[in-house]
Design a protein around this motif. Structure first.
Motif, PDB file in Angstrom:
ATOM      1  N   MET A   1       0.759  -1.106   0.140  1.00  0.00           N
ATOM      2  CA  MET A   1       0.031   0.041   0.072  1.00  0.00           C
ATOM      3  C   MET A   1       0.920   1.309  -0.105  1.00  0.00           C
ATOM      4  SD  MET A   1      -3.189   0.631   2.478  1.00  0.00           S
ATOM      5  CE  MET A   1      -3.983  -0.948   1.837  1.00  0.00           C
ATOM      6  N   GLU A   2       0.347   2.387  -0.794  1.00  0.00           N
ATOM      7  CA  GLU A   2       1.247   3.616  -0.791  1.00  0.00           C
ATOM      8  C   GLU A   2       1.463   4.230   0.289  1.00  0.00           C
ATOM      9  OE1 GLU A   2       1.865   7.091  -3.783  1.00  0.00           O
ATOM     10  OE2 GLU A   2      -0.014   5.906  -4.201  1.00  0.00           O
ATOM     11  N   LYS A   3       2.662   4.705   0.796  1.00  0.00           N
ATOM     12  CA  LYS A   3       2.660   5.534   1.935  1.00  0.00           C
ATOM     13  C   LYS A   3       2.593   6.941   1.295  1.00  0.00           C
ATOM     14  CE  LYS A   3       5.506   2.392   4.760  1.00  0.00           C
ATOM     15  NZ  LYS A   3       4.276   2.313   5.947  1.00  0.00           N
ATOM     16  N   LYS A   4       1.385   7.756   1.582  1.00  0.00           N
ATOM     17  CA  LYS A   4       1.123   8.782   0.994  1.00  0.00           C
ATOM     18  C   LYS A   4       0.772  10.118   1.910  1.00  0.00           C
ATOM     19  CE  LYS A   4      -3.308   7.360  -0.699  1.00  0.00           C
ATOM     20  NZ  LYS A   4      -4.381   7.352  -2.013  1.00  0.00           N
ATOM     21  N   TYR A   5       0.459   9.550   3.329  1.00  0.00           N
ATOM     22  CA  TYR A   5       0.017  10.615   4.297  1.00  0.00           C
ATOM     23  C   TYR A   5       1.275  10.789   5.298  1.00  0.00           C
ATOM     24  CZ  TYR A   5      -4.464   9.407   2.167  1.00  0.00           C
ATOM     25  OH  TYR A   5      -5.266   9.157   1.590  1.00  0.00           O
ATOM     26  N   ILE A   6       1.387  12.079   5.894  1.00  0.00           N
ATOM     27  CA  ILE A   6       2.024  12.367   7.086  1.00  0.00           C
ATOM     28  C   ILE A   6       1.085  12.877   8.090  1.00  0.00           C
ATOM     29  CG2 ILE A   6       4.184  12.549   5.744  1.00  0.00           C
ATOM     30  CD1 ILE A   6       3.683  15.515   5.543  1.00  0.00           C
ATOM     31  N   ILE A   7       1.476  13.001   9.347  1.00  0.00           N
ATOM     32  CA  ILE A   7       0.609  13.500  10.448  1.00  0.00           C
ATOM     33  C   ILE A   7       1.693  14.410  11.533  1.00  0.00           C
ATOM     34  CG2 ILE A   7      -0.468  12.929  12.418  1.00  0.00           C
ATOM     35  CD1 ILE A   7      -1.212  10.223  11.354  1.00  0.00           C
ATOM     36  N   GLY A   8       1.262  15.551  11.553  1.00  0.00           N
ATOM     37  CA  GLY A   8       1.892  16.468  12.454  1.00  0.00           C
ATOM     38  C   GLY A   8       1.336  16.624  13.638  1.00  0.00           C
ATOM     39  N   VAL A   9       1.881  16.815  14.764  1.00  0.00           N
ATOM     40  CA  VAL A   9       1.049  17.108  16.118  1.00  0.00           C
ATOM     41  C   VAL A   9       1.607  18.140  16.906  1.00  0.00           C
ATOM     42  CG1 VAL A   9       0.218  15.931  18.173  1.00  0.00           C
ATOM     43  CG2 VAL A   9       0.211  14.645  16.093  1.00  0.00           C
ATOM     44  N   ASP A  10       1.002  19.214  17.272  1.00  0.00           N
ATOM     45  CA  ASP A  10       1.614  20.169  18.056  1.00  0.00           C
ATOM     46  C   ASP A  10       0.746  20.042  19.268  1.00  0.00           C
ATOM     47  OD1 ASP A  10       2.376  22.515  19.263  1.00  0.00           O
ATOM     48  OD2 ASP A  10       1.528  23.972  17.951  1.00  0.00           O
ATOM     49  N   LYS A  15      -4.110  23.133  24.514  1.00  0.00           N
ATOM     50  CA  LYS A  15      -4.569  22.394  23.203  1.00  0.00           C
ATOM     51  C   LYS A  15      -3.468  21.830  22.523  1.00  0.00           C
ATOM     52  CE  LYS A  15      -4.011  26.429  19.864  1.00  0.00           C
ATOM     53  NZ  LYS A  15      -2.934  27.280  20.892  1.00  0.00           N
ATOM     54  N   THR A  16      -4.207  20.762  21.693  1.00  0.00           N
ATOM     55  CA  THR A  16      -3.292  19.902  20.853  1.00  0.00           C
ATOM     56  C   THR A  16      -4.018  20.034  19.394  1.00  0.00           C
ATOM     57  OG1 THR A  16      -2.684  18.579  22.588  1.00  0.00           O
ATOM     58  CG2 THR A  16      -2.567  17.441  20.404  1.00  0.00           C
ATOM     59  N   ASP A  17      -2.839  20.114  18.298  1.00  0.00           N
ATOM     60  CA  ASP A  17      -3.557  20.172  16.877  1.00  0.00           C
ATOM     61  C   ASP A  17      -3.034  18.959  16.191  1.00  0.00           C
ATOM     62  OD1 ASP A  17      -5.178  22.585  16.686  1.00  0.00           O
ATOM     63  OD2 ASP A  17      -3.458  23.571  16.994  1.00  0.00           O
ATOM     64  N   TYR A  18      -3.740  18.142  15.699  1.00  0.00           N
ATOM     65  CA  TYR A  18      -3.412  16.837  14.931  1.00  0.00           C
ATOM     66  C   TYR A  18      -3.762  17.302  13.441  1.00  0.00           C
ATOM     67  CZ  TYR A  18      -3.371  13.601  18.980  1.00  0.00           C
ATOM     68  OH  TYR A  18      -3.358  13.091  20.036  1.00  0.00           O
ATOM     69  N   LEU A  19      -2.753  17.087  12.567  1.00  0.00           N
ATOM     70  CA  LEU A  19      -2.976  17.572  10.996  1.00  0.00           C
ATOM     71  C   LEU A  19      -2.449  16.292  10.288  1.00  0.00           C
ATOM     72  CD1 LEU A  19      -1.227  20.925  12.098  1.00  0.00           C
ATOM     73  CD2 LEU A  19      -3.268  21.050  10.663  1.00  0.00           C
ATOM     74  N   ILE A  20      -3.395  15.792   9.178  1.00  0.00           N
ATOM     75  CA  ILE A  20      -2.975  14.967   8.267  1.00  0.00           C
ATOM     76  C   ILE A  20      -2.811  15.524   7.048  1.00  0.00           C
ATOM     77  CG2 ILE A  20      -3.570  12.734   7.126  1.00  0.00           C
ATOM     78  CD1 ILE A  20      -5.454  12.002   9.538  1.00  0.00           C
ATOM     79  N   PHE A  21      -1.601  15.434   6.252  1.00  0.00           N
ATOM     80  CA  PHE A  21      -1.378  15.902   5.191  1.00  0.00           C
ATOM     81  C   PHE A  21      -0.884  14.985   3.902  1.00  0.00           C
ATOM     82  CE2 PHE A  21      -1.549  20.099   7.115  1.00  0.00           C
ATOM     83  CZ  PHE A  21      -1.162  21.179   6.305  1.00  0.00           C
ATOM     84  N   THR A  22      -1.066  15.208   2.772  1.00  0.00           N
ATOM     85  CA  THR A  22      -0.489  14.171   1.859  1.00  0.00           C
ATOM     86  C   THR A  22       1.001  14.347   1.814  1.00  0.00           C
ATOM     87  OG1 THR A  22      -0.809  15.492   0.022  1.00  0.00           O
ATOM     88  CG2 THR A  22      -2.526  14.246   0.562  1.00  0.00           C
ATOM     89  N   THR A  23       1.858  13.515   1.360  1.00  0.00           N
ATOM     90  CA  THR A  23       3.097  13.803   0.908  1.00  0.00           C
ATOM     91  C   THR A  23       3.245  14.701   0.028  1.00  0.00           C
ATOM     92  OG1 THR A  23       3.272  11.718  -0.392  1.00  0.00           O
ATOM     93  CG2 THR A  23       4.100  11.576   1.971  1.00  0.00           C
TER      94      THR A  23
END
Length: 332
Positions: A1-10, A15-23
């Protein structure tokens, strides 16, 4: 399966922000929740584990993303200040199945503000800490757990020095200062005997006062008030010591960039604080450096760090521009 996502967490103290981006640099989704710091949650690391694993499962399920499709994740979390704390949080994140990096949230300022992903971040906001990453990926944090580690800055600490200057003037043989009139008026008192009550009942119980009192201090320094100038110079010296410790301890190949984060650095107006900070860094390290304020939100640093981990090199100029200018990040 293609690895096409990244996750950033601040993850901060409130507060906590989760962000899902594509590569490719496109935002898929984001989630804002409360603090995930063991210092804030009543259940400590046990509750941290429960909530972080729940958050990640929710985000991935909501967006029909399999864990195997995530190339990398970067977590910047408040309260990860010691090797023991780092070990505990790694034990939790290992259970996610993600390829990840994790650090104190101060490192996100470097990834957000320094295109090379290498440098030092000096935080002077609610609290204070300095942290750096060198060209080899080595990380060093200086301070962050209190006075015993040189945390001689941050809003409440600075405000306390200003209030103490007034108390010193009345009761501890201190020098005259224009802070006296400003702070006595702010506390709505005239008699010095009332000052103790004001400090105990108003100042210690209302952190909202810090911002105004810090402004009074910097205004007084800008007016060349001798007491205020001395306080600001010592603040700069203490901040410079922590940054200089990072510079010397990480043995950078070149001259590192220094990014300044936190409301005292980015919003307060006191030229003396910055100029003396630079002078002290030169005194301790022999390096003439030009620190600059962070103009990108730290959460962008988490996404950029995850992308760096995924592709094994820092984001290109085009990738940085695309991520930093993303509407979701700008609206956080």
């Amino acid at each position: 399966m293609e690895k096409k996502y990244i996750i950033g967490v601040d993850g901060g103290g409130t507060k906590t922000d989760y962000l899902i981006f594509t590569t490719a640099g496109e935002c898929v989704d984001n989630l804002r929740v409360g603090s995930r710091s063991h210092e804030v949650l009543e259940g400590g690391f046990t509750e941290v584990e429960e909530k972080i694993l729940e958050d990640i499962k929710y985000l991935l399920t909501k967006n029909s993303i399999n864990i195997s499709e995530v190339s990398a994740a970067a977590f910047g979390l408040a309260g990860i200040d010691t090797p023991a704390q780092l070990s505990k949080i790694k034990g939790i994140l290992n259970k996610t199945g993600l390829n990840y990096v994790v650090s104190n949230d101060s490192l996100l300022g470097i990834k957000a503000g320094c295109p090379s992903g290498v440098g030092i971040c000096s935080i002077n906001g609610t609290g204070t800490v300095a942290a750096g990453i060198n060209e080899s990926g080595d990380i060093l944090q200086v301070g962050g757990i209190g006075m015993a580690t040189g945390d001689s800055a941050g809003g409440h600490y600075i405000a306390s020095l200003a209030v103490r200057a007034v108390y010193d003037y009345y009761f501890r043989c201190g020098s005259r200062t224009i802070l006296t009139e400003k702070i006595m008026k702010f506390f709505e008192i005239q008699d010095p005997i009332e000052l103790l009550n004001a400090i105990s009942d108003k100042f210690y119980s209302n952190r909202e006062m810090d911002k105004t009192i810090v402004t009074y201090l910097f205004d007084a320094a800008n007016e060349s008030d001798a007491v205020a100038v001395d306080i600001v110079k010592e603040l700069a010296n203490q901040l410079a010591k922590s940054v200089s410790g990072c510079i010397l301890g990480l043995d950078f190949k070149g001259s590192p960039e220094i990014v300044l984060a936190g409301s005292v650095w980015t919003k307060s107006k006191c030229p003396l604080l910055l100029s003396h900070f630079k002078e002290c860094i030169y005194y301790y390290t022999g390096k003439k450096l030009e620190p600059f304020p962070l103009k990108v939100i730290p959460a962008a640093g988490a996404v950029l760090w995850a992308l760096e981990l995924a592709q094994t090199h820092p984001a290109t100029k085009e990738q940085r521009t695309l991520i930093i200018n993303n509407k979701v990040l700008k609206n956080l």
